[in-house]
Design a protein around this motif. Structure first.
Motif, PDB file in Angstrom:
ATOM      1  N   GLY A   1      -1.454  -7.010  -7.496  1.00  0.00           N
ATOM      2  CA  GLY A   1      -0.680  -7.689  -6.465  1.00  0.00           C
ATOM      3  C   GLY A   1      -1.211  -7.398  -5.074  1.00  0.00           C
ATOM      4  N   LEU A   2      -1.559  -6.147  -4.828  1.00  0.00           N
ATOM      5  CA  LEU A   2      -2.133  -5.758  -3.536  1.00  0.00           C
ATOM      6  C   LEU A   2      -3.480  -6.439  -3.330  1.00  0.00           C
ATOM      7  CD1 LEU A   2      -2.291  -4.104  -0.945  1.00  0.00           C
ATOM      8  CD2 LEU A   2      -3.087  -2.152  -2.312  1.00  0.00           C
ATOM      9  N   ALA A   3      -4.316  -6.471  -4.367  1.00  0.00           N
ATOM     10  CA  ALA A   3      -5.634  -7.101  -4.262  1.00  0.00           C
ATOM     11  C   ALA A   3      -5.501  -8.594  -3.952  1.00  0.00           C
ATOM     12  CB  ALA A   3      -6.418  -6.904  -5.559  1.00  0.00           C
ATOM     13  N   MET A   4      -4.519  -9.252  -4.548  1.00  0.00           N
ATOM     14  CA  MET A   4      -4.309 -10.686  -4.292  1.00  0.00           C
ATOM     15  C   MET A   4      -3.840 -10.925  -2.852  1.00  0.00           C
ATOM     16  SD  MET A   4      -5.267 -12.321  -6.940  1.00  0.00           S
ATOM     17  CE  MET A   4      -6.554 -11.048  -6.950  1.00  0.00           C
ATOM     18  N   LEU A   5      -2.974 -10.064  -2.366  1.00  0.00           N
ATOM     19  CA  LEU A   5      -2.526 -10.181  -0.971  1.00  0.00           C
ATOM     20  C   LEU A   5      -3.702 -10.006  -0.014  1.00  0.00           C
ATOM     21  CD1 LEU A   5       0.802  -8.122  -1.035  1.00  0.00           C
ATOM     22  CD2 LEU A   5       0.601 -10.585  -0.630  1.00  0.00           C
ATOM     23  N   GLU A   6      -4.544  -9.013  -0.291  1.00  0.00           N
ATOM     24  CA  GLU A   6      -5.695  -8.750   0.575  1.00  0.00           C
ATOM     25  C   GLU A   6      -6.698  -9.904   0.514  1.00  0.00           C
ATOM     26  OE1 GLU A   6      -5.769  -3.849   0.455  1.00  0.00           O
ATOM     27  OE2 GLU A   6      -6.882  -4.997  -1.049  1.00  0.00           O
TER      28      GLU A   6
ATOM     29  N   ARG B   1       0.832  -1.213   0.000  1.00  0.00           N
ATOM     30  CA  ARG B   1       0.000   0.000   0.000  1.00  0.00           C
ATOM     31  C   ARG B   1       0.865   1.260   0.000  1.00  0.00           C
ATOM     32  NH1 ARG B   1      -4.366  -1.943   4.593  1.00  0.00           N
ATOM     33  NH2 ARG B   1      -5.792  -3.077   3.184  1.00  0.00           N
ATOM     34  N   ARG B   2       1.928   1.246   0.802  1.00  0.00           N
ATOM     35  CA  ARG B   2       2.817   2.414   0.851  1.00  0.00           C
ATOM     36  C   ARG B   2       3.506   2.617  -0.501  1.00  0.00           C
ATOM     37  NH1 ARG B   2       4.368   0.243   5.864  1.00  0.00           N
ATOM     38  NH2 ARG B   2       6.304  -0.502   4.941  1.00  0.00           N
ATOM     39  N   GLU B   3       3.993   1.525  -1.062  1.00  0.00           N
ATOM     40  CA  GLU B   3       4.697   1.610  -2.338  1.00  0.00           C
ATOM     41  C   GLU B   3       3.767   2.123  -3.430  1.00  0.00           C
ATOM     42  OE1 GLU B   3       7.956  -1.220  -4.401  1.00  0.00           O
ATOM     43  OE2 GLU B   3       5.970  -2.127  -4.239  1.00  0.00           O
ATOM     44  N   LEU B   4       2.544   1.605  -3.462  1.00  0.00           N
ATOM     45  CA  LEU B   4       1.575   2.045  -4.462  1.00  0.00           C
ATOM     46  C   LEU B   4       1.205   3.511  -4.233  1.00  0.00           C
ATOM     47  CD1 LEU B   4      -0.175   1.224  -6.858  1.00  0.00           C
ATOM     48  CD2 LEU B   4      -1.929   0.463  -5.240  1.00  0.00           C
ATOM     49  N   GLY B   5       1.059   3.890  -2.969  1.00  0.00           N
ATOM     50  CA  GLY B   5       0.738   5.284  -2.656  1.00  0.00           C
ATOM     51  C   GLY B   5       1.839   6.234  -3.083  1.00  0.00           C
ATOM     52  N   ASP B   6       3.101   5.794  -2.915  1.00  0.00           N
ATOM     53  CA  ASP B   6       4.230   6.639  -3.308  1.00  0.00           C
ATOM     54  C   ASP B   6       4.287   6.840  -4.818  1.00  0.00           C
ATOM     55  OD1 ASP B   6       4.984   6.877  -0.680  1.00  0.00           O
ATOM     56  OD2 ASP B   6       6.502   5.294  -0.759  1.00  0.00           O
ATOM     57  N   LEU B   7       3.873   5.806  -5.556  1.00  0.00           N
ATOM     58  CA  LEU B   7       3.962   5.865  -7.016  1.00  0.00           C
ATOM     59  C   LEU B   7       2.749   6.540  -7.647  1.00  0.00           C
ATOM     60  CD1 LEU B   7       5.362   2.281  -7.753  1.00  0.00           C
ATOM     61  CD2 LEU B   7       6.614   4.450  -7.861  1.00  0.00           C
ATOM     62  N   THR B   8       1.616   6.470  -6.950  1.00  0.00           N
ATOM     63  CA  THR B   8       0.404   7.084  -7.482  1.00  0.00           C
ATOM     64  C   THR B   8       0.593   8.599  -7.602  1.00  0.00           C
ATOM     65  OG1 THR B   8      -1.003   5.367  -6.512  1.00  0.00           O
ATOM     66  CG2 THR B   8      -2.059   7.443  -7.120  1.00  0.00           C
ATOM     67  N   GLY B   9       0.337   9.104  -8.753  1.00  0.00           N
ATOM     68  CA  GLY B   9       0.530  10.538  -8.994  1.00  0.00           C
ATOM     69  C   GLY B   9       1.803  10.822  -9.746  1.00  0.00           C
ATOM     70  N   SER B  10       2.848  10.017  -9.484  1.00  0.00           N
ATOM     71  CA  SER B  10       4.107  10.219 -10.192  1.00  0.00           C
ATOM     72  C   SER B  10       4.163   9.393 -11.472  1.00  0.00           C
ATOM     73  CB  SER B  10       5.290   9.851  -9.289  1.00  0.00           C
ATOM     74  OG  SER B  10       5.233   8.484  -8.901  1.00  0.00           O
TER      75      SER B  10
ATOM     76  N   PRO C   1       1.567   7.277 -14.483  1.00  0.00           N
ATOM     77  CA  PRO C   1       0.195   7.031 -14.945  1.00  0.00           C
ATOM     78  C   PRO C   1      -0.307   5.687 -14.403  1.00  0.00           C
ATOM     79  CG  PRO C   1       1.615   7.702 -16.764  1.00  0.00           C
ATOM     80  CD  PRO C   1       2.512   7.420 -15.593  1.00  0.00           C
ATOM     81  N   ARG C   2      -1.601   5.596 -14.142  1.00  0.00           N
ATOM     82  CA  ARG C   2      -2.157   4.364 -13.595  1.00  0.00           C
ATOM     83  C   ARG C   2      -1.890   3.171 -14.506  1.00  0.00           C
ATOM     84  NH1 ARG C   2      -8.351   2.550 -12.427  1.00  0.00           N
ATOM     85  NH2 ARG C   2      -7.830   0.759 -11.131  1.00  0.00           N
ATOM     86  N   LEU C   3      -1.772   3.430 -15.816  1.00  0.00           N
ATOM     87  CA  LEU C   3      -1.493   2.375 -16.782  1.00  0.00           C
ATOM     88  C   LEU C   3      -0.285   1.542 -16.374  1.00  0.00           C
ATOM     89  CD1 LEU C   3      -1.972   1.052 -19.575  1.00  0.00           C
ATOM     90  CD2 LEU C   3      -0.562   2.887 -20.563  1.00  0.00           C
ATOM     91  N   PHE C   4       0.681   2.171 -15.697  1.00  0.00           N
ATOM     92  CA  PHE C   4       1.911   1.480 -15.314  1.00  0.00           C
ATOM     93  C   PHE C   4       1.887   1.018 -13.857  1.00  0.00           C
ATOM     94  CE2 PHE C   4       3.016   4.410 -18.764  1.00  0.00           C
ATOM     95  CZ  PHE C   4       3.496   3.496 -19.690  1.00  0.00           C
ATOM     96  N   LEU C   5       0.708   1.085 -13.233  1.00  0.00           N
ATOM     97  CA  LEU C   5       0.577   0.673 -11.835  1.00  0.00           C
ATOM     98  C   LEU C   5      -0.425  -0.459 -11.637  1.00  0.00           C
ATOM     99  CD1 LEU C   5       0.472   4.171 -10.098  1.00  0.00           C
ATOM    100  CD2 LEU C   5       2.427   2.625 -10.274  1.00  0.00           C
ATOM    101  N   VAL C   6      -1.098  -0.867 -12.724  1.00  0.00           N
ATOM    102  CA  VAL C   6      -2.169  -1.859 -12.572  1.00  0.00           C
ATOM    103  C   VAL C   6      -1.657  -3.186 -12.035  1.00  0.00           C
ATOM    104  CG1 VAL C   6      -3.803  -0.869 -14.199  1.00  0.00           C
ATOM    105  CG2 VAL C   6      -1.991  -2.370 -15.041  1.00  0.00           C
TER     106      VAL C   6
END
Length: 215
Positions: free
Chosen positions: A162-167, A141-150, A152-157
């Protein structure tokens, strides 16, 4: 069903998706993939990179366009992607997104032989797994939060997935643990009895087979 590919190592797809940007030598390919965390997205064996690149060149997906030398270091061959390589990259990506394939998971392997441990041990081990999953989820979550905004979401899906699978794994594991603790897990008493009486695995298997045959 997934098609048979000339080079079926997923490392090949990672190489194609990297070198499509510009011609590179193997060391630059590896450095770029490491910087972008490709080894987090797929199982990459870095020692296989040389062989994979060679095989893709033989398959016509890459071609040599030159070489360079840095001081006394060995000459580095520079490759670029071919039209066939681009077509393979696109087709392979389409397949991965549309065609479900069985994926081996270490947790599933452990669950498949759960009966070798007594229920109390399993509860304790699931507690440890949930603790580890909690840390992994917090980090993701922290890693995704750090990357969000910097980025495009296209490169974060893939990070979102991965986060959804862990949860999802944590939620399922928590549910299984609750059933064991509360005593609502079907067959729990028999499972406990096998360990209380130290019944040999061969007798347990025979008993299960007899029950399946009767049903």
């Amino acid at each position: 069903m997934a098609k048979k590919r000339k080079v079926d190592n997923l490392l090949a797809l990672a190489v194609l998706s990297t070198i499509v940007e510009r011609p590179m030598h193997r060391y630059e390919i590896a450095q770029t993939m490491r910087e972008r965390g490709k080894d987090h997205d797929m199982a990459i064996k870095w020692g296989s990179l040389y062989t994979v690149v060679q095989n893709m060149a033989k398959a016509g997906f890459l071609e040599v366009v030159g070489s360079e030398r840095d001081g006394a270091r060995p000459e580095r061959v520079i490759y670029r992607i071919t039209d066939a390589g681009r077509a393979e990259m696109v087709d392979w990506t389409r397949e991965l997104l549309t065609t479900p394939e069985p994926e081996h998971h270490r947790f599933v392997a452990g669950l498949s032989i759960l009966a070798v441990l007594p229920p109390a041990d399993v509860i304790e081990l699931l507690d440890a797994r949930l603790d580890a999953l909690g840390h992994a989820i917090d980090f993701a979550r922290r890693e995704l939060g750090d990357l969000t905004g910097s980025l495009p979401r296209l490169f974060l899906v893939e990070s979102e997935f991965g986060l959804a699978m862990l949860e999802a794994e944590a939620a399922w594991t928590r549910s299984l643990r609750a059933e064991l603790v509360e005593g609502t897990f079907a067959g729990l008493a028999q499972w406990q009895e096998w360990h209380d009486r130290a019944i040999p695995p061969s007798e347990v298997a025979a008993s299960i087979e007899r029950g399946a045959a009767e049903n």
